[in-house]
Design a protein around this motif. Structure first.
Motif, PDB file in Angstrom:
ATOM      1  N   UNK A 140       0.818  -1.211   0.000  1.00 28.06           N
ATOM      2  CA  UNK A 140       0.000   0.000   0.000  1.00 28.06           C
ATOM      3  C   UNK A 140       0.856   1.268   0.000  1.00 28.06           C
ATOM      4  N   UNK A 141       2.065   1.176   0.474  1.00 29.28           N
ATOM      5  CA  UNK A 141       2.950   2.347   0.458  1.00 29.28           C
ATOM      6  C   UNK A 141       3.481   2.656  -0.943  1.00 29.28           C
ATOM      7  N   UNK A 142       3.247   1.746  -1.876  1.00 30.92           N
ATOM      8  CA  UNK A 142       3.687   1.951  -3.260  1.00 30.92           C
ATOM      9  C   UNK A 142       2.571   2.518  -4.139  1.00 30.92           C
ATOM     10  N   UNK A 143       1.434   2.818  -3.543  1.00 28.01           N
ATOM     11  CA  UNK A 143       0.328   3.403  -4.301  1.00 28.01           C
ATOM     12  C   UNK A 143       0.713   4.797  -4.798  1.00 28.01           C
ATOM     13  N   UNK A 144       0.042   5.263  -5.855  1.00 34.92           N
ATOM     14  CA  UNK A 144       0.283   6.638  -6.308  1.00 34.92           C
ATOM     15  C   UNK A 144      -0.028   7.630  -5.190  1.00 34.92           C
ATOM     16  N   UNK A 145       0.612   8.774  -5.240  1.00 33.85           N
ATOM     17  CA  UNK A 145       0.484   9.770  -4.168  1.00 33.85           C
ATOM     18  C   UNK A 145      -0.969  10.154  -3.884  1.00 33.85           C
TER      19      UNK A 145
ATOM     20  N   UNK B 286      -3.546   8.376  -3.980  1.00 33.16           N
ATOM     21  CA  UNK B 286      -4.257   7.301  -3.285  1.00 33.16           C
ATOM     22  C   UNK B 286      -3.561   6.888  -1.991  1.00 33.16           C
ATOM     23  N   UNK B 287      -2.379   7.360  -1.787  1.00 36.66           N
ATOM     24  CA  UNK B 287      -1.562   6.904  -0.665  1.00 36.66           C
ATOM     25  C   UNK B 287      -2.180   7.226   0.684  1.00 36.66           C
ATOM     26  N   UNK B 288      -2.797   8.375   0.818  1.00 36.94           N
ATOM     27  CA  UNK B 288      -3.254   8.811   2.129  1.00 36.94           C
ATOM     28  C   UNK B 288      -4.669   8.347   2.449  1.00 36.94           C
TER      29      UNK B 288
ATOM     30  N   UNK C 196      -5.084   4.327   0.733  1.00 42.18           N
ATOM     31  CA  UNK C 196      -3.972   3.549   1.285  1.00 42.18           C
ATOM     32  C   UNK C 196      -4.106   3.361   2.781  1.00 42.18           C
ATOM     33  N   UNK C 197      -4.487   4.412   3.464  1.00 38.30           N
ATOM     34  CA  UNK C 197      -4.676   4.332   4.908  1.00 38.30           C
ATOM     35  C   UNK C 197      -5.804   3.369   5.252  1.00 38.30           C
ATOM     36  N   UNK C 198      -6.880   3.432   4.498  1.00 37.76           N
ATOM     37  CA  UNK C 198      -8.006   2.546   4.757  1.00 37.76           C
ATOM     38  C   UNK C 198      -7.616   1.091   4.520  1.00 37.76           C
ATOM     39  N   UNK C 199      -6.862   0.822   3.472  1.00 39.73           N
ATOM     40  CA  UNK C 199      -6.413  -0.547   3.187  1.00 39.73           C
ATOM     41  C   UNK C 199      -5.510  -1.050   4.303  1.00 39.73           C
TER      42      UNK C 199
END
Length: 59
Positions: free
Chosen positions: A24-29, A31-33, A36-39
Motif C-alpha cells: 500500500x505504500x507503493x500506491x500513487x500519491x 491514493x496513498x493517504x 492507502x490508509x483505509x487498506x
C-alpha cells in the motif's frame, strides 16, 4: 493452545497485514493517504478481530 499466537490463521493474517502494508505504500500519491490508509487499517483489523474473538472464547 495457550495463546492466539498459536493459531495458524492469526499467523497468516499477521504476515498478510505486513505484506499489504508494504504494497500500500507503493500506491500513487493521490491514493496513498486516503485509500492507502483505509487498506492498511482494514488489513490490520483482521488480525485484531481474531485476537478479540480468541479472548472472548476464554471468558
Amino acid at each position: 493452545m495457550k495463546s492466539y499466537r498459536d493459531l495458524d490463521i492469526y499467523n497468516l493474517s499477521f504476515e498478510y497485514a505486513l505484506e499489504v502494508h508494504k504494497v500500500s505504500l507503493k500506491l500513487p500519491k493521490f491514493e496513498l493517504y486516503e485509500q492507502g490508509s483505509q487498506v492498511r487499517r482494514s488489513s490490520k483489523s483482521i488480525k485484531d478481530n481474531i485476537v478479540e474473538g480468541y479472548g472472548m472464547k476464554s471468558l
